[in-house]
Each structure stands twice: as structure tokens, then as C-alpha cells.
Design a protein around this motif. Structure first.
Motif, mmCIF file in Angstrom:
data_model
loop_
_atom_site.group_PDB
_atom_site.id
_atom_site.type_symbol
_atom_site.label_atom_id
_atom_site.label_comp_id
_atom_site.label_asym_id
_atom_site.label_seq_id
_atom_site.Cartn_x
_atom_site.Cartn_y
_atom_site.Cartn_z
ATOM 1 N N ALA B 234 0.799 -1.226 0.000
ATOM 2 C CA ALA B 234 0.000 0.000 0.000
ATOM 3 C C ALA B 234 0.831 1.275 0.000
ATOM 4 C CB ALA B 234 -0.958 0.034 1.186
ATOM 5 N N SER B 235 1.864 1.329 0.819
ATOM 6 C CA SER B 235 2.604 2.586 0.877
ATOM 7 C C SER B 235 4.011 2.364 1.397
ATOM 8 C CB SER B 235 1.903 3.582 1.814
ATOM 9 O OG SER B 235 2.224 3.304 3.156
ATOM 10 N N ILE B 236 4.837 3.361 1.181
ATOM 11 C CA ILE B 236 6.185 3.365 1.726
ATOM 12 C C ILE B 236 6.316 4.648 2.542
ATOM 13 C CG2 ILE B 236 8.655 3.291 1.192
ATOM 14 C CD1 ILE B 236 7.154 0.906 -0.056
ATOM 15 N N LEU B 237 6.738 4.510 3.788
ATOM 16 C CA LEU B 237 7.018 5.695 4.597
ATOM 17 C C LEU B 237 8.510 5.677 4.882
ATOM 18 C CD1 LEU B 237 6.136 8.137 6.265
ATOM 19 C CD2 LEU B 237 5.758 6.601 8.179
ATOM 20 N N ASP B 238 9.219 6.604 4.239
ATOM 21 C CA ASP B 238 10.675 6.628 4.362
ATOM 22 C C ASP B 238 11.046 7.771 5.313
ATOM 23 O OD1 ASP B 238 13.324 6.261 4.038
ATOM 24 O OD2 ASP B 238 13.342 6.433 1.856
ATOM 25 N N ILE B 239 11.572 7.401 6.475
ATOM 26 C CA ILE B 239 11.907 8.394 7.492
ATOM 27 C C ILE B 239 13.429 8.512 7.569
ATOM 28 C CG2 ILE B 239 11.673 8.991 9.936
ATOM 29 C CD1 ILE B 239 9.269 6.993 9.958
ATOM 30 N N SER B 240 13.955 9.709 7.360
ATOM 31 C CA SER B 240 15.419 9.868 7.406
ATOM 32 C C SER B 240 15.840 10.507 8.712
ATOM 33 C CB SER B 240 15.940 10.762 6.293
ATOM 34 O OG SER B 240 15.091 10.763 5.220
ATOM 35 N N TYR B 241 16.969 10.017 9.192
ATOM 36 C CA TYR B 241 17.570 10.592 10.385
ATOM 37 C C TYR B 241 18.318 11.870 10.024
ATOM 38 C CZ TYR B 241 17.159 6.144 12.977
ATOM 39 O OH TYR B 241 16.729 5.043 13.630
ATOM 40 N N LYS B 242 18.434 12.719 11.021
ATOM 41 C CA LYS B 242 19.286 13.893 10.906
ATOM 42 C C LYS B 242 20.737 13.447 11.040
ATOM 43 C CE LYS B 242 16.709 17.080 13.252
ATOM 44 N NZ LYS B 242 16.334 17.751 14.471
ATOM 45 N N ASP B 243 21.607 14.016 10.239
ATOM 46 C CA ASP B 243 23.038 13.782 10.455
ATOM 47 C C ASP B 243 23.483 14.666 11.613
ATOM 48 O OD1 ASP B 243 23.542 11.943 8.542
ATOM 49 O OD2 ASP B 243 24.235 13.381 7.036
ATOM 50 N N GLY B 244 24.402 14.155 12.406
ATOM 51 C CA GLY B 244 24.937 14.994 13.470
ATOM 52 C C GLY B 244 25.774 16.123 12.883
ATOM 53 N N SER B 245 25.902 17.201 13.628
ATOM 54 C CA SER B 245 26.682 18.336 13.135
ATOM 55 C C SER B 245 28.171 17.993 13.158
ATOM 56 C CB SER B 245 26.413 19.558 14.008
ATOM 57 O OG SER B 245 27.356 20.545 13.711
ATOM 58 N N LEU B 246 28.893 18.467 12.139
ATOM 59 C CA LEU B 246 30.337 18.217 12.080
ATOM 60 C C LEU B 246 31.122 19.347 12.717
ATOM 61 C CD1 LEU B 246 30.606 16.734 8.493
ATOM 62 C CD2 LEU B 246 31.159 15.550 10.617
ATOM 63 N N THR B 247 30.410 20.381 13.153
ATOM 64 C CA THR B 247 31.134 21.545 13.672
ATOM 65 C C THR B 247 30.950 21.808 15.164
ATOM 66 O OG1 THR B 247 29.301 22.878 12.881
ATOM 67 C CG2 THR B 247 31.245 22.773 11.475
ATOM 68 N N ASN B 248 29.737 21.676 15.680
ATOM 69 C CA ASN B 248 29.600 21.968 17.117
ATOM 70 C C ASN B 248 28.533 21.095 17.772
ATOM 71 O OD1 ASN B 248 28.017 23.719 15.324
ATOM 72 N ND2 ASN B 248 27.026 24.289 17.240
ATOM 73 N N TRP B 249 28.636 20.980 19.086
ATOM 74 C CA TRP B 249 27.712 20.142 19.842
ATOM 75 C C TRP B 249 26.484 20.928 20.244
ATOM 76 C CZ3 TRP B 249 27.346 15.063 20.920
ATOM 77 C CH2 TRP B 249 28.454 14.269 20.580
ATOM 78 N N SER B 250 25.347 20.294 20.134
ATOM 79 C CA SER B 250 24.133 20.895 20.659
ATOM 80 C C SER B 250 23.160 19.792 21.036
ATOM 81 C CB SER B 250 23.493 21.828 19.626
ATOM 82 O OG SER B 250 23.028 21.071 18.537
ATOM 83 N N GLY B 251 22.132 20.162 21.745
ATOM 84 C CA GLY B 251 21.186 19.135 22.153
ATOM 85 C C GLY B 251 19.903 19.732 22.660
ATOM 86 N N ARG B 252 18.962 18.862 22.944
ATOM 87 C CA ARG B 252 17.659 19.289 23.461
ATOM 88 C C ARG B 252 17.208 18.317 24.528
ATOM 89 N NH1 ARG B 252 14.617 22.219 19.282
ATOM 90 N NH2 ARG B 252 12.676 21.505 20.181
ATOM 91 N N VAL B 253 16.593 18.858 25.546
ATOM 92 C CA VAL B 253 15.971 18.017 26.567
ATOM 93 C C VAL B 253 14.517 18.439 26.653
ATOM 94 C CG1 VAL B 253 15.976 17.291 28.973
ATOM 95 C CG2 VAL B 253 18.108 17.963 27.873
ATOM 96 N N THR B 254 13.628 17.458 26.609
ATOM 97 C CA THR B 254 12.211 17.772 26.743
ATOM 98 C C THR B 254 11.629 16.966 27.885
ATOM 99 O OG1 THR B 254 12.025 18.170 24.382
ATOM 100 C CG2 THR B 254 9.977 17.796 25.570
ATOM 101 N N ALA B 255 10.959 17.661 28.792
ATOM 102 C CA ALA B 255 10.251 16.970 29.856
ATOM 103 C C ALA B 255 8.769 17.131 29.585
ATOM 104 C CB ALA B 255 10.609 17.587 31.204
ATOM 105 N N GLY B 256 8.072 16.008 29.555
ATOM 106 C CA GLY B 256 6.642 16.054 29.262
ATOM 107 C C GLY B 256 5.846 15.345 30.328
#
Lengths: 349, 797
Positions: B234-256
Motif C-alpha cells: 500500500a505505501s512506503i514511509l521513508d523516514i530519514s535521520y538527521k546527520d549529526g553536526s560536524l562543527t559543534n555540539w548541541s542538544g535538546r531536553v524535553t520533559a513532558g
């Protein structure tokens, strides 16, 4: 073994799921013959009940009509035919003679011919031998319903040795006898204005009550995953309803053998009865049985003509078997108001 | 467009900064009164990177354009003075006064808005891609656009967002997966970073099984499916990951309110090796324990998921990427039974460019799905475990012969191993006999070729062919049955044993795929599509959700592969310089070899599953209307779908028919679905979004009679799915605040959301309860019948 379980109670609380009555209009109505009958290796009479389905709706909407005046007979694999007689006062219920019993190894066929001239026959059903080693035991069971309320009672466990040579299917039926005590002298009646006034009764404070299928659950077992083993399973659950355990409760467990087809029929029936809004519920299924209309084989007939070998065992259940028996309910009335109550002490009591 | 820009004479370049307020003169003065082309480019002031998707607006003309993927735009203007308003998320609004005197160029630099927390929306596609491409039945979303929508039960949820797109339906809240154009949940191939995902949800469908923070973008192919994809119908769902940054570190924290998640990415070796990690864990257990009801307090519901993605850039022509994914769920009820399932995915890929035009992608994929039912009752305890192991290798090439001519081809192979069930006694006293069902093994391979060519201005075609080969391999015992009788244990006559890796059954087939685009003009096109799909693994389930009790089954001697033929047609039109996208699409599908099962079938632990199964046909058709506003303060879409999905199972015997051998609606047939999705930016820091969705109630079966049996009134059913549950509709709202702060660590984002605002009790199912001593009654089950508020807080670091 139960693979499906209620997912809903948990969702109900954490996610606010709910079950509500829904008004539906059902216009369609089909008319189907219902056959409910069984013969066993126990002494008769054995009964076959014929009815027609009714419109699905409120309790007054459709009336399940009995089929009276039919010719009903049972033929065994040796060609011997016995006729069933319609029971007086019970239209649609047909009985064998009291001395009729099924014989292990023989096959039986149910034959029906209605007043309208429709002819039905069952597929031949063979009586499969039951294991003789039935033993009963009990286990106290308590389930918390809410923080304060709980349901409790005794699981009656049947233990037997399954025949390793064959595929076996079992069904358990239960009936029980228990003694109750009531207080007829404290009966409160109503006067002509409808106000409650004490109206002491003279009789009776002790009765014995007989109940057929005190636990109405369809109890089935397939030896599929336990073939040839000593098997233990719950044959009945006798709930402590604060009435049953005044003195003791005599439980009689009948272990019936089933053919594979009969097991499938009753299992589907059980599954349909267990549909409760669970997200794992199967879709409704069409029940079929082993009855066929000879002139129109495509007509669906619900019901199963079942033949079983039966082994019976009984056991007295007492308050002492329960960790937390409920205090008895005080009933201020004549004990004979209960259905099937008698003041005559049974010989075995 | 790239090409035309290069060939045009360069007349004048004006450099403009955000501060400059003097009017810029564009072009060399000419005497004519023609309309002139202003060629503009928008870059970031900070690093000169080009900015795609920037809005350039002329208020006086109420006219706007947006930049393409290289940051370029063209505006056609008469001679005169204009004021351009240039806006882009994450950047300060810039006002550019210009005077047009002839054709000319313009460079605009945008300054970053440091108080803005939202990420830049990178579409990665030309704004008119929906019209220009030959893609039909394709929907693409970026994670940023998904994040702008109200969260589902407190989570940014990709699969739930998918169900808002035209042509996609869901049965209800507690339903895993989604239904695309009348297909079942098992007919969707969900590729998470390239690895097939067998159970895409947590908690029986309430949450997607993967963390949205690591996702870059996704494409859903509903029709005109490229030959590169196959295996599901029926269908194809193609989900791509983000590549990590090659220059600097960053991140996110979510509390739900239900779960928390963390993600971070950055370089391990600067400009060479990057790492991206993420994790999510639920604390529903804690919430359950607080409930006083003992049946709830003794229950447990737990899930987690985690990802690790490493990207190694060897040089400009070689990139190696490894991704790992693991999810786990455990669900235990107050009763003795626990359900548990786990997904695992590994993908190792090597991307190599032979030249600017020819690239190769080699990937090794392992996907694992395990599920278990654990019963800890006192007398008959048992454990039942099953699983799927899917090992694959893909070699894909893409050769861009020239700008109008693209060739892709490749070879793919996978080994599917299914353990259908291992039953073991739970303890020494349990009388349960251990039992192991025969494992299944199948080898599925395919080669494909696709050619995409533009023939002149109006016509473009994409055509291709996929050839598949499926080999069911031993060891396997295959039963034979009496002829002309329904398959059953009684009609079984003999067994044939096949040795290890011996060929038991082979299937193969050609899957033609084609699509055609005819462009009437630059903003309007007409498209046609056709695709044939083969599916060799199907779910046999008696529920409408993906559950641990489901049985995954390979095509074998008795079960033919599912084949779907789909014809689709569509008209695509963009308005206001691609600011509005509209489309109308229609499709018709023939589905062969749909699995059904007999009433009362015993599916679990059955050695001869074929005796319980029925094969049928399916038919699906529908129309989809889609209107999307892409830019501006108010964005969103409106979609309406009409779709039908019907089944026919007409066997030779009453027990091998469903619905008496007549067509009946599939369990998930929902003819009318309407969705409105909006996001309104009140100011750069606060945005408001709303989702409203309406659909026809799912099919249900009403009883046609009642009868009395064993002293109980019982409903009698003799057809299937001929009635409908009440209509489904729901409104979700959310408000997002970003708190500006000088210190980055303090910058946070709050999302307050309410799911099912007006507490509609949508019927998940309608059932008829037969209770001894009561008149029969119909009931409906609503899984989320009350407004469900949620709150989450995200901090970036």
C-alpha cells in the motif's frame, strides 16, 4: 489458557476511555432455527430444545419462540432410532426416556422434522471416552474490584490424566446444593397504604437450595498444549455471595468430553460472549453448528447436538477454605421464596 | 532555473546589508516599458550560506515569492519604486527599498534573530516540486513542520501526523499504524533510517515507537511508488535521520507529562566524524501507581526507545553512516498476563560519488522484532515468544545523465526469518507442554531500473520496472489435503518434509511502475501514475491494531503473495508563487490475495495455519483534495478524502465465505475524511496551532437476530461490517511559547496542548454485550473520551 485480557480498565483510568450505551436501530431480522441438545453417558432423560431466533432489540422487542409439535429422533451408528417426546408444559423441549444413555464409542445423529415439513439432521457425533481420574480441589481467590470492593470465592480445580493417544476436548458443567438460614419472624411487609410494617412469618428458616450452573461461564479445555499430562484447570468459580456459605456448599462437577467440532462451536460461543469492548476483541463471527437443513444445505442453523461421556465428582466447599469469608447477609423472609428452595433435607446432607 | 540564471547577462549586482536603508537601484536604465526580472539571492549574514524558503513580499502589490533551494528568487516588476519585506524564521525581518530600472540582480543578507528558538525550516525541495516533479501520491514533511502542530498526548508524533494527510486514515486512538488508500496496517513499509520497522508504535498505538528529535524529514509514497521500493503493497514511509553536526555540539531536553526525551549531536572528530544520540523513556508506571484503583495500581506500562547515529565523512566523495535503533515496550495488567515487544534496527551504509553525476549507496540492514506473552498464573503459567529477523543488503545507483535525464537502478536482497512461536511452561509445576512451531525462512530479492526524463517543457515521464523473486526455504513440513474439500485437520492426508535451505515454493513477478506529468504552465500540471506491488509477508490478526498476538506469515505453498495494482491520476496547481499548493488526486486499486480467517479460527500456535485461513480479493478507490498554505504567519492545510476499501471472500463452502460471499467493507473503510491543520504565529515567540479532523465512523456489524442458548440471550451475526459506528471528530489545540534569554542555557520552549478539546467520545468500537438476565444492549467504547491536556518543556543546549 487465556491469551486475551482486558486492556481497557487501565486505559479507562489513565486516559479517560469509557464505555457508554449506544442507541442503534436494527431493521434487519433473520429467522434461524436454534438447536440446543445434548445426550450423555449419564442416565436420562436428555433434552433437545428447539427455538427460533427473534429480532435483536429490547427485551420486549423480540420473543424467542419455541418450535412445538416437531418430530425429533436420535439414531445411533447401529441404525437404532429412538423417538423423543415433547415435554408437557414446555413447548419446544423434547426428552428421551429416562433409561436412555449414550454409549462410549457409538455415534449419534439428531433428526428433526418440523410441522412445516422442514427436515434437519445433525452430522454424526461420536462419544469420546472421558478420563476416569477426576479429582477436585479448591483454591481461594480474591480480586480487588475497586479500592474497597472485592470479589472472592473458591476456584474449583479439576485434576485429571489426559489421554496421550488422542486429541481431547473437555467442557465442565457445575451444579450445587447449599443450606441457607433466614429470619421469617423479622419480615417487613407493606400495609394497604404501602407503608412498611412488620409482618412476622411462621416459616421457614432453613432451606436447601439447588442451583444449576451456579457459575454460568462456559469452561472449556483443549489438550493441545498439555497432551498426555496430569492437567489441572479451573472447572468452576463459586463466588462467596454472603449467602452460599452458611454451612457448606456441595459442588458437583461434571467433566464432559467433546469432539473437536463441538469444542470449536462452544469456544466460538464463549468468545462471542466475552466481547466486552476490549481493543483486542475479535470481530463478531457467524455461529454455525452441526445441524443441516436437508433440502437447503446453505441455510444456517445455530446450535450443536452434542454427545459426551461424563465423569462426575463432588466436594463440600466450606467457609474454612476461604481466607476472608464475607459476613453472612441477614435475610428477613421465608427461605422458600428462593428459586428451587426446599425445606426437606437431602439424603446426602 | 539554475541554468537560465547563469546564461543571463549579469547587469548589476547590488550588495545590501540589513542596516542599509537607502533605496537600491536595480538594473541598467532602458527606455522600454516592459516588465523586468529582478534576480535575487538571500544569504545568511553570519556565514554567507544561502537561505531557501525565504519569503520576499511586496506589500503595495500584495505579491510575494520565496527563494528556491539555492536561495534564489525572481520577481517580475514594472519600473518603479518598491519595498521588499524579507522574512525568514530565525532571522530578523529586513526591509529593502528598491528602484527597478531594468533587469538586474540583488543580494540580500539576513541577520540571525538570536531570540528566535525555532529551527530553520529547510524544505530541501524546490517550492514548485509538487507541480514540476513526476511524483504522484507523494507527501513530504519536515520534522519542523510536524513540531508546529499540536502534540498528540503530549508528544510530537510522526505517525499521528501522517494520519492527517489526505489518503491516510486511522481506525482510532488505540490503533497501531495507519491505513493508506484502503490498505491494511501491515501493507505499509515503514523505513526508519533504512531499517524496516515491524511494530511502529508504543503502548498499542498511543505513541510512535521512535523519537521525533532524531528525524529530519519523511516521505510517504501512496501511489506512483518508485521502483526502488518494494515488499509492501500500500505505501512506503521513508523516514530519514538527521546527520549529526560536524562543527559543534548541541542538544535538546524535553520533559513532558507522559515521557521525557533527550537528544544531542556534534563532532567526535571535527569535520570528519559526527555522532547523534537520542533517548526517550516513559513514566506511566509512576502515574499508574498513584491511582488508587488496585487493578490499575498493579498494572504496568513502560516504554523506551533510543538511537545512535554515527556519520563519518571520509572525503567529499565518500561517507559512511551507521545507525542503531532500539525500542522496548512492556504492558502488564493486574491480571497475570504481560505483553512485551522490542524493535531493533541496524543500518550500515556507504555513500560513494564516482563523479558529480553518478553516486552509489551500499547498505546493510538488520531489523529485529520480538514479542512475547508472559502468563504468570498459578496453575497454567506459560511464556509464548515469537519474532522476526530481517537481514538485508541493498546496492543502489543514481546516475544524473543530464539535468533532464536521470537513471536509477539497483539490486536488493533480504533474508526473512520468522519464529512463529515458542511455548514454554512458566514454572516447574505448570502442565503446559513446551512447543516450538517450525520457523519460517524466505529469501526475497529484487532488481530495479528507473528512468526519469523531461521531454520538452510540458512532458516528463518516469518509468521503471522492478523484478522480484521470493524463495520459501526449508526446513519445513508442508501438509497436503484432500482435493475439493476445505483445508482442515480432518482433510489432511500427508506431510512432505523439506530439508534445510531446500526450496519449498518460489514466486516471482514484474512490478511495472510509471508516472507521467504534463505541465500546462509553470504552476499547473496533470499527472498519471501506475504501480504494481508484491507483498510476501502479511499479518494475520483478528484485531485491527498491530498487537503482540498478531502472526506474521510469509507467503508459502498455500498463501500466495498479495499483489496490488494501482492507477492514479492528479491535477496539481500552485498559486501566489507557490505560496499555496493545491491538488486533486484519484486512484483505483485491485488487491489480490487478501488474507481473511475463518470464524473462530485458532491462530496462535497452529502448525497448519492454512486450515484457518481464507483468501479473498480487495478493491479500493477514492479521491483526495489537498490545499496547503506554505508561507506566512498562517500556515497549514486542508484535506478531504473520499475512499472506499472493500473485500470479497467467496469460497466454495459456507465456512470459507465471509459475509455470505458478497462484497463487504474492510475493517478500516472510512468513506469521508476531512482535516484542517493550521499554525498561526502570533509573534516570533508565540504560536498557536489547531487540528480538526472528521471521519465517517468505522464499520461495525449489527446483529441480525438474537437467540437463547445456555440460558443466555446472544446476538446473532450473519454478515460483516454492514453498519457504521458514530462519526469521528476531534479538535486539538496547542500554544507554544519560546522564552528569550541572553544565556542560551536558559532559552526554553513551553508547549501547552489539549487533545480532544471538547471531549468527544469517539467510538473505537461498537459491541453488543450479552449478559445473562439483561436485555441485549449495544455499547460503544471510546478510548480517549475526555480532553487530554499535556505540557512539555524543552531546553536547548
Amino acid at each position: 489458557m487465556k491469551y486475551r485480557n482486558r486492556i481497557i480498565p487501565i486505559l479507562l483510568v489513565i486516559l479517560g476511555s469509557c464505555i457508554d450505551p449506544l442507541d442503534v436501530n436494527i431493521d434487519r431480522e433473520v429467522n434461524v432455527l436454534i438447536v440446543e441438545g445434548a445426550i450423555t453417558t449419564q442416565p436420562g432423560p436428555h433434552f433437545v430444545k428447539l427455538t427460533r431466533s427473534a429480532k435483536y432489540g429490547s427485551i420486549f422487542d423480540g420473543y424467542v419462540r419455541p418450535i412445538a409439535g416437531a418430530n425429533v429422533a436420535i439414531r445411533d451408528s447401529e441404525g437404532k432410532v429412538v423417538l423423543l417426546r415433547e415435554v408437557a408444559d414446555s413447548p419446544g423441549v423434547y426428552a428421551t426416556s429416562a433409561d436412555f444413555k449414550a454409549v462410549v464409542g457409538k455415534s449419534y445423529t439428531l433428526l428433526i422434522s418440523t410441522l412445516q415439513g422442514l427436515e434437519y439432521t445433525s452430522l454424526p457425533e461420536k462419544v469420546i471416552q472421558a478420563p476416569q481420574s477426576l479429582a477436585l480441589s479448591v483454591e481461594y481467590k480474591k480480586t480487588q474490584v475497586t479500592e474497597k470492593e472485592f470479589r472472592s470465592g473458591l476456584d474449583v480445580l479439576a485434576t485429571f490424566d489426559d489421554n496421550p493417544e488422542a486429541q481431547n476436548y473437555y467442557m465442565w458443567k457445575n451444579n450445587g446444593t447449599y443450606k441457607i438460614k433466614t429470619y421469617p419472624e423479622d419480615y417487613i411487609g407493606r400495609n394497604s397504604e404501602g407503608d412498611p410494617v412488620p409482618q412476622p412469618k411462621d416459616c421457614c428458616e432453613f432451606c436447601w437450595l439447588e442451583e444449576i450452573n451456579g457459575d454460568p461461564t462456559i469452561r472449556l479445555l483443549s489438550d493441545n498444549n498439555v497432551n498426555g499430562n496430569r492437567v489441572t484447570d479451573v472447572a468452576a468459580f463459586i463466588e462467596d455471595d454472603a449467602v452460599r456459605f452458611y454451612e457448606k456448599y456441595l459442588i458437583r462437577i461434571e467433566q464432559h468430553t467433546l469432539t473437536r467440532e463441538a469444542y470449536q462451536f462452544f469456544n466460538l460461543l464463549k468468545e462471542q460472549l466475552s466481547i466486552n469492548g476490549d481493543i483486542f476483541d475479535p470481530p463478531p463471527a457467524t455461529l454455525r453448528g452441526n445441524m443441516i437443513n436437508l433440502t437447503n444445505p446453505d441455510e444456517n442453523v445455530i446450535g450443536y447436538f452434542r454427545v459426551s461421556d461424563v465423569v462426575i465428582d463432588s466436594l463440600y466447599l466450606t467457609k474454612e477454605m476461604m481466607a476472608e469469608p464475607r459476613p453472612l447477609r441477614r435475610i428477613n423472609n421465608d427461605c422458600r421464596v428462593y428459586k428451587n428452595a426446599t425445606t426437606i433435607k437431602p439424603s446426602y446432607w | 532555473m539554475k541554468k537560465t540564471l547563469l546564461t543571463l547577462p549579469l547587469l548589476l549586482i547590488v550588495i545590501l546589508t540589513a542596516r542599509a536603508q537607502q533605496r537600491i537601484v536595480v538594473g541598467t536604465p532602458t527606455a522600454d516599458f516592459n516588465i523586468h526580472n529582478v534576480y535575487g539571492k538571500v544569504v545568511s549574514k553570519k556565514d554567507r550560506s544561502t537561505l531557501p524558503g525565504v519569503n520576499v513580499f511586496i506589500k503595495s502589490l500584495n505579491k510575494g515569492v520565496s527563494t528556491d533551494e539555492d536561495g534564489n528568487f525572481i520577481i517580475r516588476l514594472k519600473k518603479g519604486d518598491y519595498t521588499l519585506s524579507v522574512t525568514f524564521i530565525g532571522y530578523k525581518e529586513t526591509i529593502v527599498p528598491i528602484r527597478v530600472v531594468g533587469d538586474g540582480r540583488l543580494l540580500i543578507k539576513l541577520e540571525e534573530d538570536l531570540t528566535q528558538l525555532e529551527e530553520v525550516v529547510v524544505t530541501g525541495q524546490e517550492p514548485d516540486a509538487n507541480v514540476r516533479s513526476t511524483d504522484i501520491g507523494r507527501a513530504s514533511l519536515t520534522i519542523e513542520s510536524i513540531k508546529e502542530l499540536p502534540p498528540f498526548l503530549g508528544e510530537v508524533d510522526i505517525l499521528k501526523t501522517i494520519t492527517l494527510l489526505p489518503g491516510v486514515a486511522t481506525v482510532g486512538e488505540a490503533s497501531s499504524g495507519f491505513n493508506v488508500r484502503g490498505g491494511g496496517v501491515d501493507q505499509n513499509l515503514i523505513l526508519l533510517g533504512g531499517a524496516p520497522l515491524y511494530n511502529p508504535t508504543h503502548l498499542f498505538g498511543l505513541y510512535s515507537a521512535f523519537n521525533s528529535e532524531l528525524v529530519d524529514n519523511l516521505s510517504l509514497y501512496k501511489g506512483g511508488i518508485p521502483p526502488k521500493y518494494g515488499g509492501r503493497s500500500a505505501s512506503i514511509l521513508d523516514i530519514s535521520y538527521k546527520d549529526g553536526s560536524l562543527t559543534n555540539w548541541s542538544g535538546r531536553v524535553t520533559a513532558g507529562t507522559v515521557s521525557s526525551k533527550i537528544s544531542a549531536d556534534g563532532p567526535i572528530i571535527k569535520d570528519k566524524l559526527s555522532l547523534s544520540v537520542g533517548g526517550r523513556v516513559s513514566y506511566i508506571n509512576y502515574l499508574l501507581n498513584m491511582v488508587k484503583d488496585p487493578s490499575v495500581a498493579n498494572s504496568a506500562a513502560f516504554f523506551f526507545d533510543g538511537n545512535v547515529i554515527a556519520t563519518y565523512k571520509i572525503n567529499d566523495n565518500n561517507k559512511i553512516k551507521y545507525s542503531f535503533y532500539q525500542s522496548g515496550d512492556e504492558f502488564r495488567l493486574a491480571s497475570d498476563t504481560a505483553y512485551a515487544w522490542q524493535n531493533q534496527g541496524h543500518v550500515l551504509s556507504w555513500k560513494h560519488s564516482f563523479s558529480d553525476n553518478l553516486t552509489m549507496d551500499l547498505s546493510l540492514v538488520r531489523s529485529k522484532y520480538d514479542f512475547a506473552i508472559l502468563n504468570k498464573s498459578k496453575i497454567n503459567s506459560f511464556s509464548l515468544r515469537s519474532g522476526i529477523l530481517d537481514d538485508g543488503a541493498n546496492l543502489d545507483f543514481d546516475w544524473e545523465i543530464n539535468d533532464n535525464n536521470d537513471l536509477s537502478f539497483g539490486i536488493q536482497t533480504k533474508l526473512l526469518r520468522i519464529n512463529p512461536g515458542i511455548l514454554e511452561p512458566g514454572d516447574a509445576n505448570s502442565p503446559v507442554n513446551p512447543k516450538t512451531l517450525e520457523a519460517e525462512k524466505g529469501h526475497e530479492s529484487a532488481v530495479y531500473l528507473q528512468h526519469e526524463i523531461e521531454l520538452g517543457k510540458n512532458l516528463a515521464v518516469s518509468y521503471g520496472l522492478r523484478f522480484n523473486l521470493f524463495r520459501y526455504l526449508g526446513p519445513k513440513t508442508v501438509s497436503e489435503y484432500e482435493e475439493y474439500l476445505p483445508l482442515s485437520n480432518e482433510t489432511r492426508v500427508s506431510d512432505t518434509f523439506y530439508g534445510s535451505n531446500e526450496l519449498v515454493k518460489q514466486f516471482s513477478g514484474f512490478e511495472p511502475r510509471a508516472s507521467l506529468r504534463w505541465a500546462f504552465n509553470s504552476s499547473t500540471s496533470f499527472k498519471l501514475g501506475y504501480n504494481r506491488m508484491y507483498q510476501y509477508i502479511q499479518v494475520i490478526s483478528n484485531t485491527t491494531t498491530i498487537a503482540p498476538t498478531d502472526i506474521w506469515k510469509l507467503s508459502d505453498s498455500y498463501l500466495d503473495p498479495q499483489i496490488v495494482d494501482q492507477f492514479s491520476v492528479g491535477i496539481f496547481k500552485n498559486f501566489s508563487d507557490n505560496g499555496w499548493e493545491t491538488s486533486i488526486e484519484g486512484y483505483y486499486k485491485n488487491i489480490y490475495n487478501v488474507i481473511e480467517y475463518k470464524d473462530g479460527a485458532r491462530l496462535l500456535l497452529n502448525d497448519n495455519l492454512e486450515t484457518e485461513l481464507l483468501s479473498g480479493r480487495g478493491q479500493a478507490y477514492g479521491a483526495e483534495l489537498f490545499i496547503k498554505k506554505k508561507y506566512g504567519r498562517l500556515t497549514g492545510w486542508l484535506s478531504y478524502t473520499y475512499s472506499r476499501s472493500l473485500r470479497l471472500v467467496d469460497g466454495a463452502y459456507p465456512i470459507t465465505r465471509v459475509n455470505n460471499g458478497d462484497w463487504y467493507p474492510a475493517n478500516y473503510d472510512k468513506p469521508h475524511i476531512g482535516t484542517v491543520v493550521t499554525n498561526y504565529k502570533i509573534n516570533p515567540l508565540v504560536s498557536f496551532s489547531a487540528i480538526f479532523t472528521y471521519s465517517t465512523g468505522r464499520p461495525v456489524t449489527y446483529p441480525s437476530a438474537k437467540f437463547s442458548y445456555e440460558a443466555t440471550d446472544i446476538a446473532y451475526f450473519d454478515n460483516r461490517n454492514q453498519n457504521r459506528a458514530p462519526d469521528y471528530h476531534r479538535l486539538d489545540l496547542s500554544l507554544t511559547f519560546a522564552f528569550p534569554a541572553k544565556k542560551k542555557i536558559l532559552q526554553g520552549e513551553w508547549v501547552v496542548a489539549v487533545y480532544n478539546v471538547y471531549g468527544r467520545k469517539n467510538a473505537y468500537s461498537v459491541f453488543f454485550d450479552d449478559v445473562q438476565g439483561f436485555p441485549p444492549q449495544a455499547f460503544q467504547l471510546a478510548v480517549l473520551g475526555v480532553p487530554f491536556p499535556s505540557l512539555s518543556y524543552t531546553v536547548k543546549f
